[in-house]
Scaffold this motif. Structure first.
Motif, PDB file in Angstrom:
ATOM      1  N   PRO A 141     -64.363 -29.871 -61.804  1.00 43.87           N
ATOM      2  CA  PRO A 141     -63.623 -30.849 -62.733  1.00 43.87           C
ATOM      3  C   PRO A 141     -64.089 -32.194 -62.500  1.00 43.87           C
ATOM      4  O   PRO A 141     -64.674 -32.520 -61.539  1.00 43.87           O
ATOM      5  CB  PRO A 141     -62.232 -30.499 -62.617  1.00 43.87           C
ATOM      6  CG  PRO A 141     -62.361 -30.236 -61.091  1.00 43.87           C
ATOM      7  CD  PRO A 141     -63.494 -29.304 -60.863  1.00 43.87           C
ATOM      8  N   ALA A 142     -63.979 -33.029 -63.585  1.00 46.71           N
ATOM      9  CA  ALA A 142     -64.399 -34.301 -63.660  1.00 46.71           C
ATOM     10  C   ALA A 142     -63.877 -35.135 -62.183  1.00 46.71           C
ATOM     11  O   ALA A 142     -64.491 -36.000 -61.733  1.00 46.71           O
ATOM     12  CB  ALA A 142     -64.311 -35.147 -65.011  1.00 46.71           C
ATOM     13  N   LYS A 143     -62.546 -34.746 -62.212  1.00 42.99           N
ATOM     14  CA  LYS A 143     -62.040 -35.931 -60.952  1.00 42.99           C
ATOM     15  C   LYS A 143     -62.497 -35.429 -59.672  1.00 42.99           C
ATOM     16  O   LYS A 143     -62.107 -36.430 -58.786  1.00 42.99           O
ATOM     17  CB  LYS A 143     -60.364 -35.720 -61.124  1.00 42.99           C
ATOM     18  CG  LYS A 143     -59.962 -34.139 -60.761  1.00 42.99           C
ATOM     19  CD  LYS A 143     -58.525 -33.945 -61.022  1.00 42.99           C
ATOM     20  CE  LYS A 143     -58.117 -32.722 -60.613  1.00 42.99           C
ATOM     21  NZ  LYS A 143     -56.745 -32.526 -60.794  1.00 42.99           N
ATOM     22  N   SER A 144     -63.006 -34.500 -59.375  1.00 40.07           N
ATOM     23  CA  SER A 144     -63.505 -34.220 -58.325  1.00 40.07           C
ATOM     24  C   SER A 144     -65.068 -34.170 -57.803  1.00 40.07           C
ATOM     25  O   SER A 144     -65.655 -33.780 -56.918  1.00 40.07           O
ATOM     26  CB  SER A 144     -63.147 -32.561 -57.770  1.00 40.07           C
ATOM     27  OG  SER A 144     -61.828 -32.743 -57.774  1.00 40.07           O
ATOM     28  N   ARG A 145     -65.795 -34.466 -59.053  1.00 45.50           N
ATOM     29  CA  ARG A 145     -67.031 -34.634 -59.134  1.00 45.50           C
ATOM     30  C   ARG A 145     -67.845 -35.215 -57.669  1.00 45.50           C
ATOM     31  O   ARG A 145     -68.888 -34.688 -56.907  1.00 45.50           O
ATOM     32  CB  ARG A 145     -67.671 -35.145 -60.370  1.00 45.50           C
ATOM     33  CG  ARG A 145     -67.766 -34.332 -61.550  1.00 45.50           C
ATOM     34  CD  ARG A 145     -68.252 -34.920 -62.797  1.00 45.50           C
ATOM     35  NE  ARG A 145     -68.302 -34.138 -63.873  1.00 45.50           N
ATOM     36  CZ  ARG A 145     -68.321 -34.441 -64.813  1.00 45.50           C
ATOM     37  NH1 ARG A 145     -68.006 -35.824 -65.474  1.00 45.50           N
ATOM     38  NH2 ARG A 145     -67.970 -33.709 -66.056  1.00 45.50           N
ATOM     39  N   SER A 146     -67.392 -36.501 -57.570  1.00 45.53           N
ATOM     40  CA  SER A 146     -68.115 -37.266 -56.306  1.00 45.53           C
ATOM     41  C   SER A 146     -67.738 -36.606 -55.249  1.00 45.53           C
ATOM     42  O   SER A 146     -68.622 -36.405 -54.250  1.00 45.53           O
ATOM     43  CB  SER A 146     -67.357 -38.308 -56.436  1.00 45.53           C
ATOM     44  OG  SER A 146     -68.029 -39.488 -55.268  1.00 45.53           O
ATOM     45  N   GLU A 147     -66.597 -36.118 -54.826  1.00 43.13           N
ATOM     46  CA  GLU A 147     -66.180 -35.163 -53.647  1.00 43.13           C
ATOM     47  C   GLU A 147     -66.972 -33.970 -53.709  1.00 43.13           C
ATOM     48  O   GLU A 147     -67.464 -33.686 -52.439  1.00 43.13           O
ATOM     49  CB  GLU A 147     -64.696 -34.864 -53.663  1.00 43.13           C
ATOM     50  CG  GLU A 147     -64.232 -34.578 -52.484  1.00 43.13           C
ATOM     51  CD  GLU A 147     -62.637 -34.399 -52.451  1.00 43.13           C
ATOM     52  OE1 GLU A 147     -61.876 -35.059 -51.644  1.00 43.13           O
ATOM     53  OE2 GLU A 147     -62.161 -33.736 -53.142  1.00 43.13           O
ATOM     54  N   VAL A 148     -67.121 -33.249 -54.530  1.00 40.87           N
ATOM     55  CA  VAL A 148     -67.861 -32.016 -54.475  1.00 40.87           C
ATOM     56  C   VAL A 148     -69.506 -32.176 -54.101  1.00 40.87           C
ATOM     57  O   VAL A 148     -70.023 -31.706 -53.342  1.00 40.87           O
ATOM     58  CB  VAL A 148     -67.791 -31.098 -55.824  1.00 40.87           C
ATOM     59  CG1 VAL A 148     -68.643 -30.027 -55.793  1.00 40.87           C
ATOM     60  CG2 VAL A 148     -66.318 -30.630 -55.897  1.00 40.87           C
ATOM     61  N   PHE A 149     -69.988 -33.230 -54.940  1.00 41.54           N
ATOM     62  CA  PHE A 149     -71.603 -33.525 -54.710  1.00 41.54           C
ATOM     63  C   PHE A 149     -71.489 -34.084 -53.329  1.00 41.54           C
ATOM     64  O   PHE A 149     -72.678 -33.693 -52.835  1.00 41.54           O
ATOM     65  CB  PHE A 149     -71.897 -34.668 -55.662  1.00 41.54           C
ATOM     66  CG  PHE A 149     -72.385 -33.886 -57.190  1.00 41.54           C
ATOM     67  CD1 PHE A 149     -73.078 -32.907 -57.210  1.00 41.54           C
ATOM     68  CD2 PHE A 149     -71.486 -34.572 -58.140  1.00 41.54           C
ATOM     69  CE1 PHE A 149     -73.362 -32.371 -58.474  1.00 41.54           C
ATOM     70  CE2 PHE A 149     -72.108 -33.856 -59.520  1.00 41.54           C
ATOM     71  CZ  PHE A 149     -72.802 -33.060 -59.665  1.00 41.54           C
ATOM     72  N   SER A 150     -70.621 -34.704 -52.908  1.00 41.07           N
ATOM     73  CA  SER A 150     -70.837 -35.232 -51.389  1.00 41.07           C
ATOM     74  C   SER A 150     -70.642 -34.116 -50.352  1.00 41.07           C
ATOM     75  O   SER A 150     -71.605 -33.907 -49.398  1.00 41.07           O
ATOM     76  CB  SER A 150     -69.484 -36.029 -50.997  1.00 41.07           C
ATOM     77  OG  SER A 150     -69.575 -37.245 -51.692  1.00 41.07           O
ATOM     78  N   ALA A 151     -69.973 -32.946 -50.887  1.00 42.66           N
ATOM     79  CA  ALA A 151     -69.926 -31.799 -49.932  1.00 42.66           C
ATOM     80  C   ALA A 151     -71.694 -31.181 -50.177  1.00 42.66           C
ATOM     81  O   ALA A 151     -71.868 -30.482 -49.008  1.00 42.66           O
ATOM     82  CB  ALA A 151     -68.798 -30.804 -50.374  1.00 42.66           C
ATOM     83  N   VAL A 152     -71.940 -30.985 -51.252  1.00 38.93           N
ATOM     84  CA  VAL A 152     -73.018 -30.453 -51.313  1.00 38.93           C
ATOM     85  C   VAL A 152     -74.482 -31.137 -50.540  1.00 38.93           C
ATOM     86  O   VAL A 152     -75.039 -30.463 -49.851  1.00 38.93           O
ATOM     87  CB  VAL A 152     -73.876 -30.398 -52.967  1.00 38.93           C
ATOM     88  CG1 VAL A 152     -75.227 -30.207 -53.060  1.00 38.93           C
ATOM     89  CG2 VAL A 152     -73.022 -29.539 -53.891  1.00 38.93           C
ATOM     90  N   TYR A 153     -74.160 -32.536 -50.439  1.00 36.39           N
ATOM     91  CA  TYR A 153     -75.128 -33.224 -49.739  1.00 36.39           C
ATOM     92  C   TYR A 153     -74.902 -33.229 -48.159  1.00 36.39           C
ATOM     93  O   TYR A 153     -75.853 -33.233 -47.459  1.00 36.39           O
ATOM     94  CB  TYR A 153     -75.289 -34.612 -50.217  1.00 36.39           C
ATOM     95  CG  TYR A 153     -76.119 -34.763 -51.397  1.00 36.39           C
ATOM     96  CD1 TYR A 153     -77.398 -34.890 -51.169  1.00 36.39           C
ATOM     97  CD2 TYR A 153     -75.420 -34.966 -52.608  1.00 36.39           C
ATOM     98  CE1 TYR A 153     -78.209 -34.869 -52.529  1.00 36.39           C
ATOM     99  CE2 TYR A 153     -76.318 -35.212 -53.819  1.00 36.39           C
ATOM    100  CZ  TYR A 153     -77.574 -35.182 -53.632  1.00 36.39           C
ATOM    101  OH  TYR A 153     -78.335 -35.234 -54.641  1.00 36.39           O
ATOM    102  N   VAL A 154     -73.560 -32.989 -47.623  1.00 38.95           N
ATOM    103  CA  VAL A 154     -73.332 -32.746 -46.492  1.00 38.95           C
ATOM    104  C   VAL A 154     -74.281 -31.347 -45.732  1.00 38.95           C
ATOM    105  O   VAL A 154     -75.014 -31.402 -44.780  1.00 38.95           O
ATOM    106  CB  VAL A 154     -71.854 -32.574 -46.261  1.00 38.95           C
ATOM    107  CG1 VAL A 154     -71.755 -31.939 -44.608  1.00 38.95           C
ATOM    108  CG2 VAL A 154     -71.066 -33.729 -46.403  1.00 38.95           C
ATOM    109  N   ILE A 155     -74.130 -30.447 -46.733  1.00 39.51           N
ATOM    110  CA  ILE A 155     -74.787 -29.273 -46.436  1.00 39.51           C
ATOM    111  C   ILE A 155     -76.184 -29.240 -46.334  1.00 39.51           C
ATOM    112  O   ILE A 155     -76.932 -29.096 -45.613  1.00 39.51           O
ATOM    113  CB  ILE A 155     -74.441 -28.178 -47.294  1.00 39.51           C
ATOM    114  CG1 ILE A 155     -72.893 -27.621 -47.153  1.00 39.51           C
ATOM    115  CG2 ILE A 155     -75.307 -26.914 -46.985  1.00 39.51           C
ATOM    116  CD1 ILE A 155     -72.739 -27.141 -45.853  1.00 39.51           C
TER     117      ILE A 155
END
Length: 468
Positions: free
Chosen positions: A318-332
């Protein structure tokens, strides 16, 4: 402008790699210490991702990006004036913090600015921009290493000025995310992926780890491998080999748009395994040409897997969580970039550079094979339609109130519709009630239907896209 800022940030991340052998000679550093210098960048980056990676969801994209760019300018200025190991460590940590702060905001901002009919454009540009930026940084600095003994005196002043100019320009671009109430508790280190995103996110982890582990090999050890194992004495060789990987990475990311996310990730994982095998052969026969060939094959695999993973995750976020989810992708991703490289650097004094190289590419090859098998059978990556998307397009019929619906073969809906190949042909039956349309259309278009007059909206030609 966001694409340019992303590319420059990635170029700065790879720029020091060709200079590592010179730092080693200049200040008497060991290979292990060079991998530590590389790894502390990731420490700063992960720290930023875990704390301020989602800050742009609260404060807006623009202020977060400006702060990150100014911090990046500070880090390159420290590189410019570095006089020893301590300066390198400080510069790399600051560089990591700047990149981690900007990464989530840049990725989310690119998605925000993507056309509504092409939401896959943001993830694709992010993946390709990463590759082009890192290839440019490594390649240009690699050429500078050949021409001068002080490439850092030329590269880092230019990067410092570029970051300052970008920060000034981004101050004037429109904001894509309205500021919201900010609470200090949101800075607590955490990695949060919403429940509806988690299955796709977990299915993407194996290919993310495999691809970024290859990247870590090239950014940390490849310049030393090329010089000491492949016996290539040209100062530009290490940087150009890294550039070959990232150029192929960009080609793989660009080509991925023609295929579904599942096919992209499977093909990419296979190429990663083949590339790792080719790199092992190159080390065994001490062939620079074979090593470059392995770099290209592995780079194609990295580009395909990273782009496919971003597309799969973006499709359900969802749009409201994009930054948080992309940050999690980059953590991995960045954990996979640094931890294997750090372990390899620690192993070099005991096992030697050549043996460590064999072990590293063997690890990547085994991981790639497992990732290919996992992606091949994972339901999270199974395609839902054509090469890029399964469209759910709703159009009014010209002569009667019936709706003509073109959708994927997995759609199940009104009794007046029946499947015919990839689409559904309509039968002339009474038009369904608005409530029935709302009920039946919500599952295949999760998050895509607006919360207003659905029947009137459908008659106006509205629609939603589901990207697999």
């Amino acid at each position: 402008m966001l694409v340019c800022a992303h590319a420059v940030m990635m170029a700065t991340a790879s720029a020091p790699s060709p200079i590592y052998p010179l730092y080693r000679e200049r200040w008497g550093l060991s290979v292990t210490m060079l991998t530590v210098v590389f790894a502390v960048y990731v420490v700063g980056l992960l720290g930023a991702l875990l704390t301020v990676g989602s800050l742009s969801d609260h404060l807006g994209r623009r202020p977060v990006l400006v702060a990150a760019l100014l911090m990046a300018a500070t880090s390159t200025a420290i590189f410019w004036t570095a006089d020893g190991l301590v300066s390198l460590l400080i510069a790399r940590v600051m560089q990591g913090i700047a990149t981690g702060t900007a990464t989530g905001a840049l990725a989310a901002g690119l998605v925000d600015l993507s056309p509504e009919r092409r939401p896959q454009l943001g993830p694709t540009v992010t993946a390709v921009g990463t590759s082009i930026g890192m290839a440019t940084g490594a390649g240009v600095v690699g050429l500078l290493v050949r021409w001068t003994s002080r490439p850092d005196a030329y590269a880092f002043p230019v990067l410092t000025l570029t970051f300052v100019v970008l920060a000034a320009i981004i101050l004037r671009i429109p904001e894509t995310r309205a500021p919201q109430a900010f609470r200090p508790a949101s800075l607590r280190p955490r990695v949060r992926v919403p429940g509806e995103v988690r299955p796709v996110f977990l299915a993407s982890v194996p290919v993310l780890v495999a691809g970024w582990a290859v990247t870590g090999l090239f950014l940390s050890l490849t310049p030393s491998l090329v010089s000491n194992v492949l016996h290539v004495r040209s100062g530009a060789a290490g940087g150009l080999t890294v550039a070959a990987l990232f150029l192929a990475n960009g080609v793989g990311g660009y080509c991925s748009v023609r295929h579904t996310a599942r096919l992209t990730t499977v093909l990419g994982a296979v190429l990663l395994g083949l590339g790792a095998f080719t790199l092992a052969v190159a080390i065994a026969v001490a062939s620079p040409a074979v090593y470059v060939g392995g770099s290209v094959v592995a780079g194609l695999g990295v580009g395909l897997t990273f782009s496919g993973s971003l597309r799969a995750v973006n499709a359900v976020t969802p749009a409201k969580s994009r930054s948080e989810v992309f940050s999690a992708v980059y953590v991995i991703s960045y954990a996979a970039l640094s931890l294997p490289s750090l372990a390899a650097g620690a192993a070099v004094p005991s096992w030697g550079l050549e043996t460590t190289g064999y072990l590293y590419v063997g690890f990547v090859g085994a991981l790639s094979l497992g990732a290919a098998l996992h992606a091949g059978r994972s339901r999270a990556h199974r395609p839902t339609g054509g090469p890029m998307r399964t469209a759910c397009e709703y159009e009014p019929h010209r002569t009667d109130p019936l709706l003509s619906v073109a959708t994927s073969s997995r759609f199940r809906g009104w009794g007046g519709l029946r499947e015919s190949g990839p689409t559904m042909r309509r039968r002339r039956t009474p038009a369904p009630a608005p409530e029935q349309i709302d009920h039946d259309l919500r599952p295949p278009c999760q998050g895509g239907l607006p919360e207003f007059g659905s029947l009137r909206w459908l008659r106006a030609g509205g629609g939603c896209d589901s990207y697999g």
